[in-house]
Design an enzyme around this catalytic site. Structure first.
Site, PDB file in Angstrom:
ATOM      1  N   GLY A  11       0.813  -1.207   0.000  1.00 55.66           N
ATOM      2  CA  GLY A  11       0.000   0.000   0.000  1.00 55.66           C
ATOM      3  C   GLY A  11       0.852   1.264   0.000  1.00 55.66           C
ATOM      4  N   LEU A  13       1.213   3.637   2.312  1.00 51.27           N
ATOM      5  CA  LEU A  13       1.978   3.831   3.547  1.00 51.27           C
ATOM      6  C   LEU A  13       3.049   2.760   3.684  1.00 51.27           C
ATOM      7  CD1 LEU A  13       2.525   5.321   6.124  1.00 51.27           C
ATOM      8  CD2 LEU A  13       0.663   4.040   7.228  1.00 51.27           C
ATOM      9  N   ASP A  35      -0.992 -13.727   5.286  1.00 53.10           N
ATOM     10  CA  ASP A  35      -2.383 -13.462   5.629  1.00 53.10           C
ATOM     11  C   ASP A  35      -2.416 -13.082   7.103  1.00 53.10           C
ATOM     12  OD1 ASP A  35      -5.062 -13.405   6.206  1.00 53.10           O
ATOM     13  OD2 ASP A  35      -5.471 -15.487   5.623  1.00 53.10           O
ATOM     14  N   ALA A  59      -4.572  -3.136   6.539  1.00 55.30           N
ATOM     15  CA  ALA A  59      -5.830  -2.631   7.091  1.00 55.30           C
ATOM     16  C   ALA A  59      -6.980  -2.867   6.128  1.00 55.30           C
ATOM     17  CB  ALA A  59      -5.709  -1.130   7.394  1.00 55.30           C
ATOM     18  N   THR A 100      -6.552   5.680  13.304  1.00 57.16           N
ATOM     19  CA  THR A 100      -7.297   6.592  12.442  1.00 57.16           C
ATOM     20  C   THR A 100      -8.054   7.640  13.251  1.00 57.16           C
ATOM     21  OG1 THR A 100      -9.122   6.730  10.843  1.00 57.16           O
ATOM     22  CG2 THR A 100      -9.224   4.955  12.427  1.00 57.16           C
ATOM     23  N   ASP A 101      -8.286   8.776  12.620  1.00 62.51           N
ATOM     24  CA  ASP A 101      -9.104   9.839  13.206  1.00 62.51           C
ATOM     25  C   ASP A 101     -10.564   9.418  13.342  1.00 62.51           C
ATOM     26  OD1 ASP A 101      -8.877   9.962  10.248  1.00 62.51           O
ATOM     27  OD2 ASP A 101     -10.461  11.462  10.454  1.00 62.51           O
ATOM     28  N   TYR A 124     -16.208   0.420  10.795  1.00 57.75           N
ATOM     29  CA  TYR A 124     -14.785   0.625  10.520  1.00 57.75           C
ATOM     30  C   TYR A 124     -14.099   1.281  11.705  1.00 57.75           C
ATOM     31  CZ  TYR A 124     -10.663   3.098   8.780  1.00 57.75           C
ATOM     32  OH  TYR A 124      -9.399   3.612   8.641  1.00 57.75           O
ATOM     33  N   LYS A 128     -11.111  -0.319  14.134  1.00 58.25           N
ATOM     34  CA  LYS A 128      -9.803   0.311  14.275  1.00 58.25           C
ATOM     35  C   LYS A 128      -9.497   0.629  15.739  1.00 58.25           C
ATOM     36  CE  LYS A 128      -7.240   1.509  11.570  1.00 58.25           C
ATOM     37  NZ  LYS A 128      -6.011   0.860  11.046  1.00 58.25           N
TER      38      LYS A 128
END
Length: 289
Positions: A11, A13, A35, A59, A100-101, A124, A128
């Site tokens: 990805g 990041l 995995d 993610a 995450t925000d 989601y 997280k």
């Protein structure tokens, strides 16, 4: 630090993290080679690599799809993190995980600090948040909350973040819908990767850090500045969150404060500076291609 095990290496990041640690031994895994939802495979991979740090960039990031597939979201965003945390602890390694925000409800009027109480409003977001809890259970666990990631190469063919999509559309002369009521803190993947290396190499205290570029703005303001840096006259179409029927709610105000990270000796550049550096890189790529 001798060896790094990186999950989710393909990805945007993950690619930036791999580049930032390129002078180290990086055991990079993509979905094809590891995995992360297979606890046994995770344990074997970490034990076999014997890393000093495990960095998780894997993610389930499709916010709306998580509402229809909660088990998949929790498998990747929460249970897989538990497996990585346990494997890291067993190997005596540090763990870096990215949050995450979205764990906040977006009802604030000033940037959230690490002490602010989470209030997730979607599947989601909850998945997280649970992942954060598992990561912080690791004795040397770091959780870096990021948001609005950007920094893809101009020729990237994979899934794009919001700013990458906006810039590509403007370069192609297409109209761009941008929120006037969503306030964000941008996160340049190059800067996130540098901050990650700083934390693990300087022995900063494990824990939760907000790792975003300094300052905040609406997506409309971000688009205007990006167009200016690109030297383009954008075709912007202002919209509000209430105009879109999204399956999962988005936080309206999701700016994060990065003072705790700065206190470790690493200061994140302003979002304007980060966007300018990214645009300069895009121009070099396009010119050379």
């Amino acid at each position: 630090m001798s060896r790094v095990l990186l999950a989710g290496a393909s990805g945007q990041l993950g690619s930036a993290i791999a580049s930032a640690f390129a002078d180290r031994q990086v055991v990079a895994h993509t979905r094809a080679t590891l995995d992360v939802t297979d606890a046994g495979a995770v344990q074997r991979a970490v034990a076999g690599a014997a890393p000093s740090v495990v960095i998780n960039c894997a993610a389930f990031n499709d916010v709306d799809a998580a509402e229809d597939h909660p088990a998949d979201a929790f498998a990747v965003n929460a249970l897989a993190v538990r497996s990585l945390a346990r494997a890291a602890e067993d190997s005596g390694a540090a763990l870096v995980h990215f949050g995450t925000d979205f764990v906040f409800d977006g009802e604030a009027n000033e940037p959230y600090s690490e002490e602010a109480a989470p209030a997730p409003r979607s599947t989601y977001a909850m998945s997280k948040l649970v992942g954060e809890w598992f990561a912080l259970d690791c004795p040397r666990g770091y959780v870096l909350r990021v948001e609005s990631l950007f920094g893809l190469p101009a020729r990237w063919q994979g899934r794009r973040g919001t700013l990458d999509t906006i810039a590509a559309a403007m370069e192609q002369g297409r109209p761009v819908k941008v929120f006037t009521d969503r306030v964000v803190s941008l996160s340049y993947v190059v800067d996130i990767a540098s901050a990650t290396r700083h934390l693990v190499e300087t022995g900063a205290l494990p824990g939760l850090y907000h790792c975003v570029n300094s300052g905040h703005a609406t997506w409309h303001d971000v688009a205007v500045e990006t167009a200016r840096l690109l030297g383009l006259e954008p075709r912007l179409e202002p919209i509000t969150t209430s105009e879109l029927r999204l399956k999962a709610p988005r936080p309206r105000f999701c700016a994060l404060a990065n003072r705790k990270l700065a206190a470790t000796g690493f200061r994140m550049a302003s979002w304007q500076d980060a966007v300018a550096r990214w645009i300069a890189t895009r121009r070099l790529v396009i010119h050379d291609s």
